[in-house]
Design a protein around this motif. Structure first.
Motif, PDB file in Angstrom:
ATOM      1  N   LEU A  49       6.850   3.655   1.096  1.00 28.90           N
ATOM      2  CA  LEU A  49       5.188   3.614   0.531  1.00 28.90           C
ATOM      3  C   LEU A  49       4.509   4.740   0.146  1.00 28.90           C
ATOM      4  O   LEU A  49       3.540   4.703  -0.474  1.00 28.90           O
ATOM      5  CB  LEU A  49       4.588   2.854   1.755  1.00 28.90           C
ATOM      6  CG  LEU A  49       4.666   1.381   2.533  1.00 28.90           C
ATOM      7  CD1 LEU A  49       3.748   1.066   3.442  1.00 28.90           C
ATOM      8  CD2 LEU A  49       4.656   0.479   1.275  1.00 28.90           C
TER       9      LEU A  49
ATOM     10  N   TYR B 106       1.115   4.677  -2.059  1.00 28.87           N
ATOM     11  CA  TYR B 106       0.059   5.400  -1.423  1.00 28.87           C
ATOM     12  C   TYR B 106      -0.594   6.446  -2.174  1.00 28.87           C
ATOM     13  O   TYR B 106      -1.725   6.318  -2.301  1.00 28.87           O
ATOM     14  CB  TYR B 106       0.545   6.088   0.097  1.00 28.87           C
ATOM     15  CG  TYR B 106      -0.548   6.534   0.910  1.00 28.87           C
ATOM     16  CD1 TYR B 106      -0.711   8.128   0.752  1.00 28.87           C
ATOM     17  CD2 TYR B 106      -1.442   5.917   1.442  1.00 28.87           C
ATOM     18  CE1 TYR B 106      -1.689   8.597   1.400  1.00 28.87           C
ATOM     19  CE2 TYR B 106      -2.640   6.363   2.170  1.00 28.87           C
ATOM     20  CZ  TYR B 106      -2.563   7.970   2.090  1.00 28.87           C
ATOM     21  OH  TYR B 106      -3.770   8.456   2.759  1.00 28.87           O
TER      22      TYR B 106
ATOM     23  N   ASP C 126      -2.593   4.916  -5.069  1.00 24.94           N
ATOM     24  CA  ASP C 126      -3.582   4.134  -4.522  1.00 24.94           C
ATOM     25  C   ASP C 126      -3.293   2.534  -5.042  1.00 24.94           C
ATOM     26  O   ASP C 126      -4.186   1.872  -5.031  1.00 24.94           O
ATOM     27  CB  ASP C 126      -5.078   4.298  -5.272  1.00 24.94           C
ATOM     28  CG  ASP C 126      -5.664   5.699  -4.862  1.00 24.94           C
ATOM     29  OD1 ASP C 126      -5.921   6.481  -5.928  1.00 24.94           O
ATOM     30  OD2 ASP C 126      -5.303   6.033  -3.680  1.00 24.94           O
TER      31      ASP C 126
ATOM     32  N   LEU D 199      -1.766   0.417  -2.437  1.00 22.78           N
ATOM     33  CA  LEU D 199      -1.240  -0.275  -1.339  1.00 22.78           C
ATOM     34  C   LEU D 199      -2.690  -1.128  -0.833  1.00 22.78           C
ATOM     35  O   LEU D 199      -3.754  -0.793  -1.057  1.00 22.78           O
ATOM     36  CB  LEU D 199      -1.050   0.672  -0.347  1.00 22.78           C
ATOM     37  CG  LEU D 199       0.115   1.462  -0.321  1.00 22.78           C
ATOM     38  CD1 LEU D 199       0.353   2.342   0.799  1.00 22.78           C
ATOM     39  CD2 LEU D 199       1.321   0.600  -0.298  1.00 22.78           C
TER      40      LEU D 199
ATOM     41  N   GLU E 146      -1.568  -1.740   4.685  1.00 22.76           N
ATOM     42  CA  GLU E 146      -0.596  -0.860   4.602  1.00 22.76           C
ATOM     43  C   GLU E 146      -1.264   0.656   4.197  1.00 22.76           C
ATOM     44  O   GLU E 146      -0.470   1.290   4.791  1.00 22.76           O
ATOM     45  CB  GLU E 146       0.126  -1.303   3.249  1.00 22.76           C
ATOM     46  CG  GLU E 146       0.838  -2.414   3.143  1.00 22.76           C
ATOM     47  CD  GLU E 146       1.315  -2.860   1.840  1.00 22.76           C
ATOM     48  OE1 GLU E 146       0.612  -2.827   0.802  1.00 22.76           O
ATOM     49  OE2 GLU E 146       2.580  -3.289   1.656  1.00 22.76           O
ATOM     50  N   ARG E 147      -2.282   0.733   3.637  1.00 17.54           N
ATOM     51  CA  ARG E 147      -2.745   1.965   3.540  1.00 17.54           C
ATOM     52  C   ARG E 147      -3.066   2.644   4.815  1.00 17.54           C
ATOM     53  O   ARG E 147      -2.544   3.815   5.270  1.00 17.54           O
ATOM     54  CB  ARG E 147      -4.117   2.040   2.588  1.00 17.54           C
ATOM     55  CG  ARG E 147      -4.454   3.390   2.367  1.00 17.54           C
ATOM     56  CD  ARG E 147      -5.826   3.309   1.308  1.00 17.54           C
ATOM     57  NE  ARG E 147      -6.855   2.984   2.157  1.00 17.54           N
ATOM     58  CZ  ARG E 147      -7.539   3.790   2.966  1.00 17.54           C
ATOM     59  NH1 ARG E 147      -7.270   4.809   3.215  1.00 17.54           N
ATOM     60  NH2 ARG E 147      -8.823   3.213   3.526  1.00 17.54           N
TER      61      ARG E 147
ATOM     62  N   MET F 203       0.104   3.566   6.375  1.00 20.21           N
ATOM     63  CA  MET F 203       0.865   4.713   5.875  1.00 20.21           C
ATOM     64  C   MET F 203       0.049   6.093   6.681  1.00 20.21           C
ATOM     65  O   MET F 203       0.456   7.020   6.728  1.00 20.21           O
ATOM     66  CB  MET F 203       0.521   4.812   4.424  1.00 20.21           C
ATOM     67  CG  MET F 203       1.228   5.950   3.654  1.00 20.21           C
ATOM     68  SD  MET F 203       3.246   5.745   3.994  1.00 20.21           S
ATOM     69  CE  MET F 203       3.606   7.162   3.294  1.00 20.21           C
ATOM     70  N   GLU F 204      -1.269   6.013   6.861  1.00 15.63           N
ATOM     71  CA  GLU F 204      -2.016   7.207   7.148  1.00 15.63           C
ATOM     72  C   GLU F 204      -1.760   7.308   8.584  1.00 15.63           C
ATOM     73  O   GLU F 204      -1.657   8.433   8.933  1.00 15.63           O
ATOM     74  CB  GLU F 204      -3.746   6.914   7.133  1.00 15.63           C
ATOM     75  CG  GLU F 204      -4.200   7.154   5.811  1.00 15.63           C
ATOM     76  CD  GLU F 204      -5.393   6.761   5.403  1.00 15.63           C
ATOM     77  OE1 GLU F 204      -6.178   6.348   6.313  1.00 15.63           O
ATOM     78  OE2 GLU F 204      -6.102   7.104   4.273  1.00 15.63           O
TER      79      GLU F 204
ATOM     80  N   CYS G 297       7.202  12.681   4.216  1.00 19.78           N
ATOM     81  CA  CYS G 297       6.271  11.761   3.479  1.00 19.78           C
ATOM     82  C   CYS G 297       4.934  12.603   3.149  1.00 19.78           C
ATOM     83  O   CYS G 297       4.512  12.433   2.155  1.00 19.78           O
ATOM     84  CB  CYS G 297       5.956  10.677   4.339  1.00 19.78           C
ATOM     85  SG  CYS G 297       7.109   9.433   4.551  1.00 19.78           S
TER      86      CYS G 297
ATOM     87  N   VAL H 114       3.973  12.921  -0.603  1.00 16.60           N
ATOM     88  CA  VAL H 114       2.521  12.177  -1.043  1.00 16.60           C
ATOM     89  C   VAL H 114       1.760  13.491  -1.896  1.00 16.60           C
ATOM     90  O   VAL H 114       1.120  13.147  -2.956  1.00 16.60           O
ATOM     91  CB  VAL H 114       1.549  11.743   0.225  1.00 16.60           C
ATOM     92  CG1 VAL H 114       0.242  11.567  -0.192  1.00 16.60           C
ATOM     93  CG2 VAL H 114       2.372  10.520   0.642  1.00 16.60           C
TER      94      VAL H 114
ATOM     95  N   ARG I  34      -9.285   6.898  -6.180  1.00 19.53           N
ATOM     96  CA  ARG I  34      -9.625   5.991  -5.358  1.00 19.53           C
ATOM     97  C   ARG I  34     -10.820   5.307  -5.384  1.00 19.53           C
ATOM     98  O   ARG I  34     -10.962   3.823  -5.216  1.00 19.53           O
ATOM     99  CB  ARG I  34      -9.229   6.587  -3.964  1.00 19.53           C
ATOM    100  CG  ARG I  34      -9.846   5.678  -2.856  1.00 19.53           C
ATOM    101  CD  ARG I  34      -9.096   5.668  -1.608  1.00 19.53           C
ATOM    102  NE  ARG I  34      -7.906   6.404  -1.479  1.00 19.53           N
ATOM    103  CZ  ARG I  34      -7.932   7.258  -0.368  1.00 19.53           C
ATOM    104  NH1 ARG I  34      -8.662   7.041   0.832  1.00 19.53           N
ATOM    105  NH2 ARG I  34      -6.936   7.916   0.186  1.00 19.53           N
TER     106      ARG I  34
ATOM    107  N   THR J  71      -2.720  -3.340  -6.812  1.00 26.07           N
ATOM    108  CA  THR J  71      -1.825  -3.129  -5.767  1.00 26.07           C
ATOM    109  C   THR J  71      -0.477  -3.386  -6.097  1.00 26.07           C
ATOM    110  O   THR J  71      -0.071  -4.097  -7.115  1.00 26.07           O
ATOM    111  CB  THR J  71      -2.120  -3.723  -4.390  1.00 26.07           C
ATOM    112  OG1 THR J  71      -1.796  -5.115  -4.676  1.00 26.07           O
ATOM    113  CG2 THR J  71      -3.606  -3.379  -3.749  1.00 26.07           C
TER     114      THR J  71
END
Lengths: 251, 209
Positions: free
Chosen positions: A11, A15, A18, A20, A24-25, A28-29, A38, A42, B106, B175
């Motif tokens: 992911l 991620y 942006d 996701l 899911e975000r 991932m965090e 990762c 990222v 974002r 997405t």
């Protein structure tokens, strides 16, 4: 520690772009806290994405900066933190130091401490004291700080900035006559019918000002002030002058 | 330097535009220092950050939200947020440039998704159409020609599928799941295309300025 989220590796690109869904975000965090591979991916993908953004550069309207220039000074800033990146600060670092004493540091701080446009005219009262202490900065800049003020007794005026998150309040009182030798002004928490000690106010460099920090605010809705021997007393010797801590509790 | 039509262009570039790598090698560190000062309330340092990045912030916002008025609002939100949380910038986690532009992207995407949540299917089609033609409408500013060329060239290194995946997600704000639905391909396909595409872009464009 829970099972490593191997699928989350895939992911990283989405991620960074942006791309996701919210769930899911968040996943991932959480994963990024444990996976340095990762994190590196990222970071690199974000640098790449930044180049894509730059290739889209367009001149914004001139009034955009104009507007920012006028509004930003009233925008409260997160204080520069002393803690390591990634650490979540829930309490000011000095919270755990035993007895809290109101200390005015000698070094002036260049930071602008702003409480909010609404309270701009009050800023002068806080700026001098706040500029001398990072500790107060943290409180004033905390997300849920609220401010109240009112008359204390006949001649004095109190301003209180309190934070439920930090469970503390910063109190500034103007107009109290200096306490005689051996005496001082003591603060009290007033909750329901109960009164408990909340620490001593300390005279500041300004002639007319006393200030203090109360911790362990709990659900106290009011603060009281009386004159007591400078070591403080377990109970007030007279009827305290009262001020509401905050109008926002429970909001 | 000379403009496109041979006219003389001043050395001081317009707000939001900076010369490419070779002419601004110290740009990265300087930006981080300015952010650090801005975190302490230094508005003039923050203005430096604005001058450096407002073009990219506004530009990517415009590309994603399509509407100039909304793009302006997004840009304002972005810079307000950057001012507010400047203290959070951590040089060890990436460049100041990518930190700000990540916030910008974002915000733009969040705005588009908020819109999408309450809009109809024809709105979606319009955005897809807009995304396809947006590249042609980019104003050709001299100061950014090198950057644009490099990105355009590198986007062409991608396969059609990879490029489309990047376009639908990064540039349009879908997405990867939504992109998969629109393209009628499995999600794993889009995931793979995004990842491989971004790796190729990364390798082609190069890293931090």
């Amino acid at each position: 520690m829970s099972t490593p989220d191997h699928a989350a590796h895939g992911l990283a690109a989405a991620y960074a772009l942006d791309a996701l869904e919210e769930s899911e975000r968040r996943r991932m965090e959480e994963h990024l806290q444990h996976c340095s591979d990762c994190r590196r991916d990222v970071q690199e993908f974000r640098e790449t994405a930044a180049r894509l953004a730059e290739a889209e550069s367009r001149q914004p309207p001139a009034h955009l900066w104009d507007h920012l220039r006028r509004t930003l000074p009233s925008v409260r800033q997160l204080p520069p933190a002393a803690e390591a990146p990634g650490e979540q600060v829930r309490r000011p670092p000095w919270w755990h130091a035993g007895r809290l004493a109101w200390a005015v540091a000698a070094a002036a701080l260049a930071a602008t401490v702003v409480i909010g446009a609404v309270y701009a005219e009050q800023r002068a009262r806080f700026t001098e004291l706040a500029e001398h202490s990072e500790k107060v900065d943290a409180l004033i800049a905390s997300g849920d700080a609220s401010m109240s003020e009112g008359e204390l007794g006949e001649d004095a005026h109190a301003t209180i900035v309190s934070s439920q998150e930090y469970d503390m309040a910063f109190v500034v009182v103007e107009g109290l006559p200096p306490a005689p030798e051996g005496m001082g002004y003591q603060m009290w928490y007033v909750e329901g019918g109960e009164v408990r000690p909340a620490g001593m106010l300390q005279p500041s460099e300004e002639d007319d000002m006393q200030s203090g920090i109360c911790t362990d605010l709990g659900s106290a809705r009011q603060l009281g002030v009386t004159m007591e021997p400078s070591g403080g007393m377990p109970e007030p010797s007279g009827t305290p002058m009262i001020i509401d801590v905050s109008h926002d509790y429970g909001a | 330097m000379s403009g496109k039509d041979g006219s003389q262009v001043e050395d001081s570039v317009p707000a939001g535009h900076r010369p490419a790598d070779e002419q601004n090698p110290g740009g990265g560190r300087e930006l981080g220092d300015r952010l650090r000062s801005a975190a302490r309330g230094d508005l003039s340092a923050f203005e430096g950050v604005y001058r450096e990045l407002s073009g990219a912030v506004y530009g990517i916002a415009l590309r994603v939200v399509c509407d100039p008025a909304q793009a302006e609002e997004v840009a304002q939100e972005v810079f307000t947020e950057v001012w507010r949380v400047a203290a959070r910038f951590d040089p060890a986690a990436g460049s100041a440039r990518s930190w700000v532009l990540t916030i910008a992207h974002r915000r733009a995407v969040d705005r588009v998704r908020a819109e999408q949540a309450s809009s109809e299917r024809n709105e979606t089609a319009a955005r897809l159409a807009a995304a396809a033609t947006a590249e042609d409408q980019v104003v050709d500013e001299v100061a950014h020609r090198l950057d644009r060329e490099r990105v355009r060239r590198c986007l062409n290194v991608l396969t059609d599928g990879q490029r489309e995946a990047v376009r639908l997600t990064y540039y349009t704000g879908y997405t990867q799941r939504q992109a998969a639905e629109l393209l009628r391909v499995p999600l794993t396909t889009v995931k793979g295309r995004l990842r491989d595409g971004l790796i190729r872009l990364r390798d082609c464009i190069g890293g931090e300025r």
